[in-house]
Design a protein around this motif. Structure first.
Motif, short mmCIF file in Angstrom:
data_model
loop_
_atom_site.label_atom_id
_atom_site.label_comp_id
_atom_site.label_asym_id
_atom_site.label_seq_id
_atom_site.Cartn_x
_atom_site.Cartn_y
_atom_site.Cartn_z
N MET A 126 0.84 -1.19 0.00
CA MET A 126 0.00 0.00 0.00
C MET A 126 0.87 1.25 0.00
SD MET A 126 -2.91 1.06 2.78
CE MET A 126 -3.79 2.61 2.63
N ASP A 127 0.52 2.23 -0.83
CA ASP A 127 1.25 3.49 -0.90
C ASP A 127 0.68 4.46 0.13
OD1 ASP A 127 2.83 2.57 -3.00
OD2 ASP A 127 1.35 3.19 -4.49
N TYR A 128 1.50 4.85 1.10
CA TYR A 128 1.04 5.75 2.15
C TYR A 128 1.44 7.19 1.85
CZ TYR A 128 0.09 1.67 5.09
OH TYR A 128 -0.40 0.48 5.60
N LYS A 129 0.56 8.11 2.24
CA LYS A 129 0.85 9.53 2.09
C LYS A 129 1.01 10.13 3.48
CE LYS A 129 -1.71 11.15 -1.74
NZ LYS A 129 -3.02 11.63 -2.23
N ILE A 130 2.10 10.84 3.69
CA ILE A 130 2.40 11.42 5.00
C ILE A 130 2.59 12.92 4.87
CG2 ILE A 130 4.06 11.47 6.90
CD1 ILE A 130 4.64 8.56 6.36
N GLY A 131 1.92 13.65 5.75
CA GLY A 131 2.08 15.10 5.81
C GLY A 131 3.07 15.47 6.90
N ILE A 132 3.98 16.39 6.59
CA ILE A 132 4.96 16.89 7.56
C ILE A 132 4.72 18.38 7.74
CG2 ILE A 132 7.41 17.25 8.09
CD1 ILE A 132 8.03 14.87 6.24
N VAL A 133 4.56 18.81 8.99
CA VAL A 133 4.36 20.23 9.29
C VAL A 133 5.48 20.66 10.22
CG1 VAL A 133 2.67 21.98 9.92
CG2 VAL A 133 1.88 19.67 9.31
N GLU A 134 6.46 21.38 9.67
CA GLU A 134 7.66 21.76 10.44
C GLU A 134 8.25 23.03 9.82
OE1 GLU A 134 10.25 22.57 12.66
OE2 GLU A 134 9.77 20.52 13.29
N ASP A 135 8.42 24.08 10.64
CA ASP A 135 8.92 25.34 10.09
C ASP A 135 10.45 25.41 10.04
OD1 ASP A 135 8.95 25.44 12.90
OD2 ASP A 135 8.99 27.62 12.90
N ASP A 136 11.13 24.50 10.74
CA ASP A 136 12.58 24.43 10.67
C ASP A 136 12.96 23.62 9.42
OD1 ASP A 136 15.30 23.43 10.97
OD2 ASP A 136 15.21 24.06 13.06
N SER A 137 13.55 24.29 8.45
CA SER A 137 13.81 23.65 7.15
C SER A 137 14.77 22.47 7.28
CB SER A 137 14.36 24.66 6.15
OG SER A 137 15.57 25.24 6.63
N ASN A 138 15.76 22.55 8.19
CA ASN A 138 16.71 21.45 8.36
C ASN A 138 16.01 20.19 8.88
OD1 ASN A 138 19.01 22.90 7.52
ND2 ASN A 138 19.29 23.78 9.56
N VAL B 54 5.25 20.87 4.55
CA VAL B 54 4.94 22.31 4.55
C VAL B 54 5.53 22.94 5.81
CG1 VAL B 54 2.84 22.08 3.17
CG2 VAL B 54 2.71 21.87 5.65
N ASP B 55 5.60 24.28 5.81
CA ASP B 55 6.25 24.98 6.93
C ASP B 55 5.26 25.72 7.83
OD1 ASP B 55 5.50 27.05 5.27
OD2 ASP B 55 7.53 27.77 4.88
N SER B 56 3.96 25.53 7.63
CA SER B 56 2.99 26.20 8.49
C SER B 56 1.73 25.35 8.61
CB SER B 56 2.63 27.58 7.94
OG SER B 56 1.79 27.46 6.79
N ALA B 57 0.99 25.58 9.70
CA ALA B 57 -0.27 24.85 9.91
C ALA B 57 -1.33 25.30 8.92
CB ALA B 57 -0.75 25.06 11.35
N GLU B 58 -1.26 26.55 8.49
CA GLU B 58 -2.22 27.04 7.50
C GLU B 58 -2.09 26.28 6.18
OE1 GLU B 58 -1.78 30.25 10.52
OE2 GLU B 58 -0.38 28.98 9.42
N LYS B 59 -0.85 26.08 5.74
CA LYS B 59 -0.61 25.32 4.52
C LYS B 59 -1.02 23.86 4.71
CE LYS B 59 3.23 28.19 2.90
NZ LYS B 59 4.70 28.25 2.66
N ALA B 60 -0.75 23.34 5.91
CA ALA B 60 -1.12 21.95 6.20
C ALA B 60 -2.63 21.78 6.16
CB ALA B 60 -0.58 21.54 7.58
N TRP B 61 -3.36 22.77 6.64
CA TRP B 61 -4.83 22.71 6.63
C TRP B 61 -5.35 22.68 5.20
CZ3 TRP B 61 -8.23 20.80 9.50
CH2 TRP B 61 -9.57 21.16 9.43
N ASP B 62 -4.70 23.43 4.31
CA ASP B 62 -5.07 23.38 2.88
C ASP B 62 -4.83 21.99 2.31
OD1 ASP B 62 -5.82 26.04 2.85
OD2 ASP B 62 -3.86 26.76 2.14
N VAL B 63 -3.69 21.38 2.70
CA VAL B 63 -3.40 20.02 2.25
C VAL B 63 -4.44 19.05 2.79
CG1 VAL B 63 -1.75 18.10 2.37
CG2 VAL B 63 -0.92 20.44 2.02
#
Length: 229
Positions: free
Chosen positions: A1-13, A32-41
């Motif tokens: 199964m192909d899983y999709k994972i969202g990462i929400v972290e503002d520290d680029s490293n 993404v680097d913000s919760a707002e962008k994550a909410w769109d996702v």
């Protein structure tokens, strides 16, 4: 199964390290680097798991976690520099499934991701052949096979945990369940968090079904009242 994972972290490293390790496991990553962008996702894509930082610019991770839990039981692993017990408990009570304190081992994160994906898959494909297809309690009707809930003749959208709570209460109406019983039966005996999660789930059900006769048994827990049973 192909899983999709969202990462929400503002520290680029940190974001790039986590993304790299998870991509090596074959997962499709949306970072993404913000919760707002994550909410769109969240509103445009169906993720199988989220890796969520708490301290974010704008909307913080707690608020994002709370919003997600209003609509989904998708696993959320919180990563945070906050290592106080109160922060961990708050994150878990708002709906997080796991909590890792920075700095953490990327390999440990991968191991936890695999474990939660395994549980998520099992929950979504669980064989319901042993269940009665229809469970009725007053104006509440549940189709256990299709996992659909109806109240006062109208279908109500429920998350997996909301449905499980309704099912437990409806199968034994008028019985008082303790918070501890409900916590174990709905979340599992390996859940780390307080029984306030039960109160929050009941609050959500009462909001969705305003006349649902879930009664609070003070100092103990809850019961679903059914005068006809």
């Amino acid at each position: 199964m192909d899983y999709k994972i969202g990462i929400v972290e503002d520290d680029s490293n940190i974001r790039e390290i986590v993304e790299g390790y998870l991509k090596k496991e074959g997962y499709e990553i949306h970072a993404v680097d913000s919760a707002e962008k994550a909410w769109d996702v969240f509103n445009s894509e169906s993720m199988d798991l989220w890796v969520l930082d708490i301290m974010l610019p704008g909307m913080d991770g707690y608020e994002f976690c709370k919003r997600v839990r209003q609509r989904s039981e998708v696993p959320i692993i919180i990563i945070s520099a906050k290592d106080e017990e109160v922060d961990k408990i708050l994150g878990l009570e708002l709906g997080g499934d796991d909590y890792l304190t920075k700095p953490f081992s990327p390999r440990e994160l991968v191991a936890r991701v695999k474990r939660h994906l395994k549980k998520w898959t099992a929950m979504n494909t669980f064989d319901k052949q042993g269940d009665e297809e229809r469970i009725s309690a007053g104006d509440l009707t549940l189709n256990a096979t299709q996992r659909r809930a109806y109240f006062e003749g109208i279908e109500v959208d429920t998350t997996a945990k909301e449905f499980e709570m309704l099912k437990i209460l409806a199968q034994q109406t008028n019985r008082a369940f303790s918070r501890e019983e409900l916590l174990v039966q709905v979340w599992g005996d390996d859940y780390f968090g307080s029984d306030r999660a039960v109160d929050d789930l009941v609050k959500r059900l009462r909001k969705k079904m305003k006349n649902l006769p879930i009664e609070t048994v003070w100092g103990h827990g809850y019961r679903l009242k059914d005068e006809e049973s």
